[in-house]
Design an enzyme around this catalytic site. Structure first.
Site, PDB file in Angstrom:
ATOM      1  N   SER A 160      -2.739   1.371   4.091  1.00 17.11           N
ATOM      2  CA  SER A 160      -1.495   1.205   4.827  1.00 17.11           C
ATOM      3  C   SER A 160      -1.705   0.806   6.281  1.00 17.11           C
ATOM      4  CB  SER A 160      -0.664   2.489   4.779  1.00 17.11           C
ATOM      5  OG  SER A 160      -1.171   3.442   5.683  1.00 17.11           O
TER       6      SER A 160
ATOM      7  N   LYS B  37      -1.714   7.035  11.543  1.00 19.39           N
ATOM      8  CA  LYS B  37      -0.536   6.173  11.671  1.00 19.39           C
ATOM      9  C   LYS B  37      -0.242   5.878  13.141  1.00 19.39           C
ATOM     10  CE  LYS B  37       0.874   5.982   7.325  1.00 19.39           C
ATOM     11  NZ  LYS B  37      -0.402   6.456   6.801  1.00 19.39           N
TER      12      LYS B  37
END
Length: 220
Positions: free
Chosen positions: A140, A178
Site C-alpha cells: 500500500s 502510513k
C-alpha cells in the site's frame, strides 16, 4: 617495542584505511597475518589499544582508528624518498546495529511484533536520535517507493506533522506504516496506493511510534 605480529597488523590496518577508508574485517586480518583464529586478532588489537596505537570507534562495526604508527625499521623494499605523510581518513561506510522489530504492514494494519534481532545499517543513513528497523509487508506504500520486503528505518518519536510517513500503533495492538494527517477531529492514515482507502481513527486510538527516515532494499 611492538612484536612482529603487532607491527604487521598495525601496518595492514593503516594501509587498508589509506586505500579504502574502511578498516579490514577480522577475517581479512586473520588471513593477512596467517593466524589460526580470530581470537589471535582480538588479542593483537587489544595490545595495540593498550599501547596507544589503535582506537576502536564506539557503536560501529569494523571501525578502527590508527592513532599513531610505529617506525618501520625493516622495510621490505630498498629505501626510497617518502612522500609527505597524509592524514588518515575517517573510516567510511561505518555500520551501526539497530534493533529489528519484525514486520509492519504497508496494507491493512497487522499485529505489532517485537523482536530481538538486529540489522546492520550504514551510519550515513541514520541521523540523530534513536532508531530501529521494521520489515515492510504489503504494497500500500508502493507509490512512495516503499516495497514489500524493504526495511524501513524509523527514528523513535511520539509526534508527527501532517504529511510525514510514520509508524502508527492503532488501539495499542496493530501497527501500520502510513502517511499521517489530521482531518478535523480525526486522525487519517493514508496509503500511497490508489487501490487502498484511507483509515480514520479517533486520536485516542492512534499512537505515533516513529518517523520514517530511510529504506534498505535487498536484491536477490
Amino acid at each position: 617495542m611492538l612484536t612482529r605480529k603487532q607491527h604487521e597488523l598495525i601496518c595492514f590496518i593503516n594501509d587498508r584505511l589509506g586505500e579504502t577508508g574502511v578498516s579490514p574485517s577480522f577475517e581479512e586480518m586473520k588471513e593477512a597475518l596467517e593466524l589460526k583464529s580470530k581470537s589471535g586478532v582480538h588479542r593483537l588489537i587489544s595490545a595495540l589499544e593498550e599501547r596507544g596505537f589503535l582506537r576502536r570507534l564506539p557503536n560501529r562495526a569494523r571501525a578502527l582508528e590508527v592513532i599513531r604508527m610505529p617506525e618501520r625499521t625493516e622495510p621490505k623494499r630498498p629505501a626510497a624518498p617518502r612522500a609527505p605523510a597524509r592524514a588518515i581518513p575517517e573510516p567510511a561506510n561505518d555500520v551501526v546495529e539497530v534493533p529489528l522489530h519484525g514486520r509492519i504492514a504497508a496494507g491493512v494494519p497487522i499485529e505489532a511484533i517485537e523482536g530481538t534481532s538486529t540489522l546492520s545499517v550504514p551510519a550515513a543513513l541514520l541521523g540523530s536520535g534513536e532508531h530501529y528497523a521494521l520489515e515492510v509487508s504489503g504494497d500500500s506504500m508502493v507509490e512512495a517507493g516503499i516495497l514489500d520486503g524493504d526495511y524501513a528505518l524509523i527514528r523513535r518519536q511520539e509526534v508527527a506533522r501532517d504529511g510525514e510517513i510514520v509508524v502508527a500503533l492503532v488501539d495499542e495492538a496493530e501497527a501500520t506504516l502510513k502517511y499521517f494527517r489530521r482531518e478535523g477531529a480525526m486522525i487519517r492514515l493514508d496509503p500511497a496506493n490508489r487501490a487502498y482507502d484511507p483509515q480514520r481513527y479517533a486520536p485516542a486510538q492512534v499512537r505515533v511510534q516513529g518517523k520514517l527516515t530511510g529504506l534498505l532494499r535487498r536484491y536477490d
